[in-house]
Motif scaffolding. Structure first.
Motif, PDB file in Angstrom:
ATOM      1  N   HIS A  27       0.718  -1.256   0.159  1.00  0.00           N
ATOM      2  CA  HIS A  27       0.068   0.007   0.196  1.00  0.00           C
ATOM      3  C   HIS A  27       0.861   1.268  -0.021  1.00  0.00           C
ATOM      4  O   HIS A  27       0.573   2.374  -0.421  1.00  0.00           O
ATOM      5  CB  HIS A  27      -0.995  -0.025   1.087  1.00  0.00           C
ATOM      6  CG  HIS A  27      -2.281  -0.717   0.915  1.00  0.00           C
ATOM      7  ND1 HIS A  27      -2.496  -1.932   0.934  1.00  0.00           N
ATOM      8  CD2 HIS A  27      -3.402   0.019   0.207  1.00  0.00           C
ATOM      9  CE1 HIS A  27      -3.795  -2.256   0.631  1.00  0.00           C
ATOM     10  NE2 HIS A  27      -4.234  -1.154   0.129  1.00  0.00           N
ATOM     11  N   GLY A  30       2.105   1.398  -3.343  1.00  0.00           N
ATOM     12  CA  GLY A  30       0.866   1.673  -4.498  1.00  0.00           C
ATOM     13  C   GLY A  30       1.075   0.706  -5.423  1.00  0.00           C
ATOM     14  O   GLY A  30       0.285   0.849  -6.262  1.00  0.00           O
ATOM     15  N   ALA A 155      -3.519  -1.448   7.108  1.00  0.00           N
ATOM     16  CA  ALA A 155      -2.546  -1.607   5.995  1.00  0.00           C
ATOM     17  C   ALA A 155      -3.686  -2.127   4.593  1.00  0.00           C
ATOM     18  O   ALA A 155      -3.458  -1.548   3.710  1.00  0.00           O
ATOM     19  CB  ALA A 155      -1.489  -2.765   6.208  1.00  0.00           C
ATOM     20  N   HIS A 157      -6.885  -1.590   4.456  1.00  0.00           N
ATOM     21  CA  HIS A 157      -7.751  -0.586   3.758  1.00  0.00           C
ATOM     22  C   HIS A 157      -7.058   0.670   3.590  1.00  0.00           C
ATOM     23  O   HIS A 157      -7.620   1.766   3.432  1.00  0.00           O
ATOM     24  CB  HIS A 157      -8.878  -0.468   4.835  1.00  0.00           C
ATOM     25  CG  HIS A 157      -9.548  -2.103   5.164  1.00  0.00           C
ATOM     26  ND1 HIS A 157     -10.557  -2.179   4.279  1.00  0.00           N
ATOM     27  CD2 HIS A 157      -9.521  -2.622   6.096  1.00  0.00           C
ATOM     28  CE1 HIS A 157     -10.958  -3.267   4.707  1.00  0.00           C
ATOM     29  NE2 HIS A 157     -10.402  -3.735   5.771  1.00  0.00           N
ATOM     30  N   GLY A 158      -5.664   0.674   3.655  1.00  0.00           N
ATOM     31  CA  GLY A 158      -5.057   2.066   3.258  1.00  0.00           C
ATOM     32  C   GLY A 158      -5.334   3.186   4.373  1.00  0.00           C
ATOM     33  O   GLY A 158      -5.271   4.358   3.991  1.00  0.00           O
ATOM     34  N   GLN A 159      -5.479   2.764   5.529  1.00  0.00           N
ATOM     35  CA  GLN A 159      -6.059   3.942   6.538  1.00  0.00           C
ATOM     36  C   GLN A 159      -4.962   4.435   7.237  1.00  0.00           C
ATOM     37  O   GLN A 159      -4.106   3.686   7.777  1.00  0.00           O
ATOM     38  CB  GLN A 159      -7.184   3.387   7.334  1.00  0.00           C
ATOM     39  CG  GLN A 159      -8.467   3.388   6.957  1.00  0.00           C
ATOM     40  CD  GLN A 159      -9.585   2.623   7.754  1.00  0.00           C
ATOM     41  OE1 GLN A 159      -9.186   1.604   8.381  1.00  0.00           O
ATOM     42  NE2 GLN A 159     -10.705   3.235   7.951  1.00  0.00           N
ATOM     43  N   LEU A 161      -2.007   5.739   6.568  1.00  0.00           N
ATOM     44  CA  LEU A 161      -0.845   5.492   5.823  1.00  0.00           C
ATOM     45  C   LEU A 161      -0.010   6.990   5.628  1.00  0.00           C
ATOM     46  O   LEU A 161       1.220   6.996   5.795  1.00  0.00           O
ATOM     47  CB  LEU A 161      -0.783   4.759   4.661  1.00  0.00           C
ATOM     48  CG  LEU A 161      -1.445   3.241   4.790  1.00  0.00           C
ATOM     49  CD1 LEU A 161      -1.466   2.512   3.625  1.00  0.00           C
ATOM     50  CD2 LEU A 161      -0.945   2.803   6.054  1.00  0.00           C
TER      51      LEU A 161
END
Ligand SMILES: Nc1nc2c(ncn2[C@@H]2O[C@H](COP(=O)(O)OP(=O)(O)OP(=O)(O)O)[C@@H](O)[C@H]2O)c(=O)[nH]1
Length: 296
Positions: A27, A30, A155, A157-159, A161
């Motif tokens: 994540h 990307g 990680a 859910h990409g919260q 970061l």
């Protein structure tokens, strides 16, 4: 005119198997480079992921899970790799799963460096519903080590970061970027091809997966714009071969077709892929053989 200095440095991601190290790195950069799976201990190589911004470049090192249960030569090599990667970085991210602080986590904690800043990253925030209990959990962990910072993330859910990167950035030394800005890994296509096949094996074999298994690229050649790739799946015992091949070759076919499609996407070109299974008896304890894989 003021000039903003560029910062660039190495960041190690450590934690026991299954805390989400590979998911986090994927994540952060990307794109899927390191493999993930529900089964633990899937990461056997150090994978470098690179995230470049206007004034900073983060070079991530994804270490294998610290092995506690298997004591063969293979796992000694993996443990050494964890220690080596920690000795040469600018910042360490120590990952835990929210609300879980196990004996295996403590073993990794014992390897944390005293001189390098370590940030506690509490992952799987989506699973921790009780915020008060989460704070108490963080306090309990912080009582055992002097962290340079703490961040809770998901990680998967990409919260949070971006907040995590904000905590790491001040620890990167002033330096020119070490890699071109569009580069996301320093692993070559040969390595990535093996990683993709390994991921498919984990996905399609699940619990049946032989513990002692590895993947070897026997040939990687450019034929005009076509990549010709031969990959051997190495198992330890003859009876493990049919597990990988499946009835009528059906499993291996599925694995190689999906791997080929992923490779074509990642390499942006046509791939001719052959995957077969070979028996390499006793390889897991053969240190010389590990050396060929760059694992010792
Ligand atoms: N619910 C939830 N699951 C997560 C999160 N991050 C990772 N996971 C899951 O946790 C499992 C393990 O993730 P990995 O990234 O493979 O873990 P790892 O630490 O790299 O594992 P090893 O390679 O065994 O060391 C996978 O099923 C992930 O989807 C998260 O934020 N929330």
């Amino acid at each position: 005119m003021t000039h903003t200095p560029f910062h660039c440095g190495f960041v190690a991601i450590v934690g026991r198997p299954n805390v989400g190290k590979s998911t986090l790195m994927n994540h952060l950069i990307g794109q899927k480079i390191s493999i993930t799976s529900k089964k633990s201990q899937t990461t056997r190589h150090r994978v470098t992921g690179i995230h470049t911004e206007d004034a900073a470049q983060f070079v991530f090192v994804d270490t294998p899970g610290f092995q506690t249960y298997h004591k063969g030569a293979l796992n000694e090599a993996l443990n050494k790799s964890v220690k080596d990667s920690l000795g040469s970085v600018d910042c360490v991210l120590f990952l835990l799963e929210a609300m879980r602080f196990t004996a295996a986590d403590r073993e990794v904690m014992a390897l944390l460096p005293k001189k390098t800043p370590v940030i506690l990253v509490v992952n799987k925030l989506d699973k921790a519903k009780d915020k008060l209990a989460l704070q108490a959990f963080i306090d309990e962990v912080c009582a055992e080590f002097e962290f340079a910072g703490v961040e809770v993330v998901s990680a998967k859910h990409g919260q949070r970061l971006a907040e995590l990167l904000d905590q790491v950035r001040p620890h990167l030394p002033e330096s020119m970027p070490l890699y071109p800005e569009d580069m996301i890994t320093d692993k070559n296509e040969r390595f990535l091809a093996a990683e993709i096949v390994r991921e498919k094996l984990f996905r399609y074999l699940g619990e049946e997966l032989p513990y002692e298994m590895n993947v070897e690229v026997e040939m990687f050649e450019m034929d005009g714009a076509l990549r010709r790739i031969h990959i051997a799946v190495l198992v330890d015992k003859e009876h493990q071969k049919p597990i990988v091949i499946g009835r009528g070759g059906e499993k291996l076919k599925k694995i190689s077709t999906e791997a080929r499609l992923d490779m074509e996407k990642l390499f942006d070109g046509k791939v001719f892929l052959q995957v077969w299974v070979k028996v390499k008896s006793g390889w897991a304890d053969d240190v010389r053989f590990l050396r060929e894989f760059g694992l010792d």
